[in-house]
Design an enzyme around this catalytic site. Structure first.
Site, PDB file in Angstrom:
ATOM      1  N   SER A 137       0.827  -1.205   0.000  1.00 27.95           N
ATOM      2  CA  SER A 137       0.000   0.000   0.000  1.00 27.95           C
ATOM      3  C   SER A 137       0.860   1.253   0.000  1.00 27.95           C
ATOM      4  CB  SER A 137      -0.880   0.000   1.264  1.00 27.95           C
ATOM      5  OG  SER A 137      -1.432   1.281   1.494  1.00 27.95           O
ATOM      6  N   TYR A 162      -2.004  -1.058  11.009  1.00 31.50           N
ATOM      7  CA  TYR A 162      -2.332  -1.615   9.676  1.00 31.50           C
ATOM      8  C   TYR A 162      -1.192  -1.253   8.703  1.00 31.50           C
ATOM      9  CZ  TYR A 162      -3.888  -1.107   4.874  1.00 31.50           C
ATOM     10  OH  TYR A 162      -3.941  -1.125   3.510  1.00 31.50           O
ATOM     11  N   LYS A 166       1.927  -3.632   6.612  1.00 30.47           N
ATOM     12  CA  LYS A 166       2.320  -3.609   5.184  1.00 30.47           C
ATOM     13  C   LYS A 166       3.821  -3.334   5.081  1.00 30.47           C
ATOM     14  CE  LYS A 166      -1.801  -4.099   3.352  1.00 30.47           C
ATOM     15  NZ  LYS A 166      -2.180  -5.361   2.666  1.00 30.47           N
TER      16      LYS A 166
HETATM   17  C1  WQD Z   1      -9.564   9.001   1.606  1.00 32.55           C
HETATM   18  C2  WQD Z   1      -9.807  10.490   1.828  1.00 32.55           C
HETATM   19  C3  WQD Z   1      -9.996  11.090   4.150  1.00 32.55           C
HETATM   20  C4  WQD Z   1     -13.724   8.831   4.839  1.00 32.55           C
HETATM   21  C5  WQD Z   1      -6.580   3.974   3.543  1.00 32.55           C
HETATM   22  C6  WQD Z   1      -5.364   3.095   3.689  1.00 32.55           C
HETATM   23  C7  WQD Z   1      -4.971   2.526   2.343  1.00 32.55           C
HETATM   24  C8  WQD Z   1      -6.099   1.752   1.768  1.00 32.55           C
HETATM   25  C9  WQD Z   1      -7.333   2.665   1.673  1.00 32.55           C
HETATM   26  C10 WQD Z   1      -7.241  -0.113   2.855  1.00 32.55           C
HETATM   27  C11 WQD Z   1      -9.015  11.064   2.986  1.00 32.55           C
HETATM   28  C12 WQD Z   1     -11.318  11.324   3.424  1.00 32.55           C
HETATM   29  C13 WQD Z   1     -12.577   9.380   4.296  1.00 32.55           C
HETATM   30  C14 WQD Z   1     -14.826   9.671   5.164  1.00 32.55           C
HETATM   31  C15 WQD Z   1     -13.569  11.581   4.396  1.00 32.55           C
HETATM   32  N1  WQD Z   1      -6.213   0.569   2.510  1.00 32.55           N
HETATM   33  N2  WQD Z   1     -12.507  10.741   4.078  1.00 32.55           N
HETATM   34  N3  WQD Z   1     -14.692  11.023   4.932  1.00 32.55           N
HETATM   35  O1  WQD Z   1      -7.102   6.834   4.402  1.00 32.55           O
HETATM   36  O2  WQD Z   1      -6.438   7.465   1.990  1.00 32.55           O
HETATM   37  O3  WQD Z   1      -6.275   5.070   2.716  1.00 32.55           O
HETATM   38  O4  WQD Z   1      -7.635   3.212   2.975  1.00 32.55           O
HETATM   39  O5  WQD Z   1      -8.198  -0.415   2.191  1.00 32.55           O
HETATM   40  O6  WQD Z   1      -3.856   1.668   2.524  1.00 32.55           O
HETATM   41  O7  WQD Z   1      -4.279   3.894   4.144  1.00 32.55           O
HETATM   42  O8  WQD Z   1      -8.523   6.127   2.419  1.00 32.55           O
HETATM   43  O9  WQD Z   1     -10.913   6.334   1.848  1.00 32.55           O
HETATM   44  O10 WQD Z   1     -10.235   6.360   4.299  1.00 32.55           O
HETATM   45  O11 WQD Z   1      -9.727   8.335   2.860  1.00 32.55           O
HETATM   46  O12 WQD Z   1     -13.474  12.801   4.204  1.00 32.55           O
HETATM   47  O13 WQD Z   1     -15.895   9.222   5.641  1.00 32.55           O
HETATM   48  O14 WQD Z   1     -11.178  10.679   2.170  1.00 32.55           O
HETATM   49  O15 WQD Z   1      -9.726  12.142   5.063  1.00 32.55           O
HETATM   50  O16 WQD Z   1      -8.665  12.404   2.638  1.00 32.55           O
HETATM   51  P1  WQD Z   1      -7.057   6.496   2.947  1.00 32.55           P
HETATM   52  P2  WQD Z   1      -9.925   6.738   2.888  1.00 32.55           P
END
Ligand code: WQD
Length: 351
Positions: A137, A162, A166
């Site tokens: 990731s 998590y 990785k």
């Molecule tokens: C994306 C953007 C949040 C939820 C993580 C892991 C990665 C992969 C995907 C697992 C960010 C914003 C999010 C919400 C929001 N692994 N957000 N409201 O954190 O980039 O990556 O998940 O599957 O390895 O690190 O993904 O989708 O959580 O967030 O505003 O309800 O959306 O702040 O900017 P992330 P995400």
């Protein structure tokens, strides 16, 4: 050394193959005429996905798929799988993956993700199978010093167990090759996988309240959730919201097939970024999904979420130049396919 083999003569073990990325990759491999074995404990997946895979690939190709319900950390179960099948390579997806949950449950995350990987590679070694693709990731890059991220960008401290699993599993697999140069390791660093199979028969189906943005937005669109919570609107980005490199899960699936073809007959450790090279903000995602579902989606601006980085997106030229792979789909197709899945399956696989 692994021999380069034709797909028709190759059997691929896919751990976590009933999950979101795993199931889409299984479809891609079956359509390329590989024989596929799934091992999945269904702790974060539904067995119903197997019927959807069969429906997508058709009877003849579905006959080349077998499924074992088991924990990858269960050595006896792994021994039986390797005894029953001539496994040529492994694609290792299985693992817990909720960032927030990992902070609360470090023992479960390190025990499961690291422990199952160690059991897997030990049984692989015993059976002379030394080719593995690992589902890594972009989180291993931590908070980037500069963008876009290349495979040479430094690995930095992770902000949650998590991410550390990785990071550590990449190190474990690299050390394996150092100890035994016959190992053939590919580390695929995904950016943000979203979207669904274009038939609408398979997609992301998280249990409980979605941690990730897209499934949450999709559940707002289908009326299961009231509004999108935007975590942070004061980032140093064009519209103040977080920027990520979202990649269609079908592009991710084809990236695994490309890696499998590329690694045949090789040894060594190779890293590839799988992304699109484009950054998209949270508000841009909400706008694109509103277009896909045909109505303006409500959202509320909230404080930043702990552990989030401002922005990350990939430089994927290495995958293009070395494997001949690049992402084909843009945000509109990702949202279109995600909406088709969610609207056809408002309660996921459980109907
Ligand atoms: C994306 C953007 C949040 C939820 C993580 C892991 C990665 C992969 C995907 C697992 C960010 C914003 C999010 C919400 C929001 N692994 N957000 N409201 O954190 O980039 O990556 O998940 O599957 O390895 O690190 O993904 O989708 O959580 O967030 O505003 O309800 O959306 O702040 O900017 P992330 P995400």
């Amino acid at each position: 050394m692994s021999q380069k083999r034709d797909p028709q003569d190759s059997c691929i073990l896919v751990t976590g193959g009933a999950g979101f990325i795993g199931s889409h990759t299984v479809v891609e491999l079956l359509e390329k005429d590989y024989q596929v074995v799934i091992v999945d404990d269904l702790s974060n997946a539904s067995e119903k996905v197997l019927d959807r895979i069969d429906a997508i690939v058709g009877e003849e190709r579905a006959a080349r798929l077998s499924f074992y319900r088991a924990d990858v950390g269960d050595r006896d179960a792994l021994e039986a799988i390797f005894d029953d099948n001539q496994i040529d390579a492994v694609i290792h997806f299985a693992g817990y993956k909720a960032v927030g949950e990992s902070v609360k449950k470090p023992i479960e995350y390190y025990g499961n993700n690291i422990g199952s990987t160690l059991a897997l590679v030990d049984v692989m070694r015993e059976h002379g199978c030394k080719s593995i693709i690992f589902s890594s990731s972009a989180t291993v890059y931590g908070d980037p010093d500069s963008l876009p991220l290349t495979e040479a960008s430094p690995k930095k401290a992770c902000t949650n167990p998590y991410g550390w699993t990785k990071w550590m599993i990449e190190q474990i697999l690299s050390d394996l090759h150092t100890a035994d140069p016959e190992w053939n390791v590919v580390l695929l660093r995904y950016f943000n996988p979203i979207g669904a199979h274009p038939t609408g028969l398979m997609g992301e189906d998280p249990k409980g309240i979605p941690n990730n943005l897209l499934p949450y937005v999709a559940q707002v669109a289908v009326g299961k959730r009231e509004s999108v919570h935007v975590f942070g609107s004061d980032y140093d980005t064009p519209d103040g919201t977080g920027v990520r490199d979202y990649i269609h899960v079908m592009d991710l699936a084809s990236g695994h097939a490309a890696a499998l073809a590329w690694m045949g007959g090789r040894t060594g450790v190779e890293i590839f970024n799988l992304g699109t090279g484009k950054g998209t903000s949270v508000l841009q995602i909400i706008e694109a999904f509103s277009s896909a579902c045909g109505r303006e989606l409500p959202y509320v601006l909230e404080p930043r979420r702990a552990g989030d980085v401002t922005a990350n997106y990939a430089d994927c030229s290495k995958a293009r130049d070395e494997m001949g792979w690049e992402a084909r789909f843009g945000i509109d197709e990702m949202c279109r396919d995600s909406w088709k899945w969610q609207s056809n399956n408002p309660n996921g696989y459980e109907g």
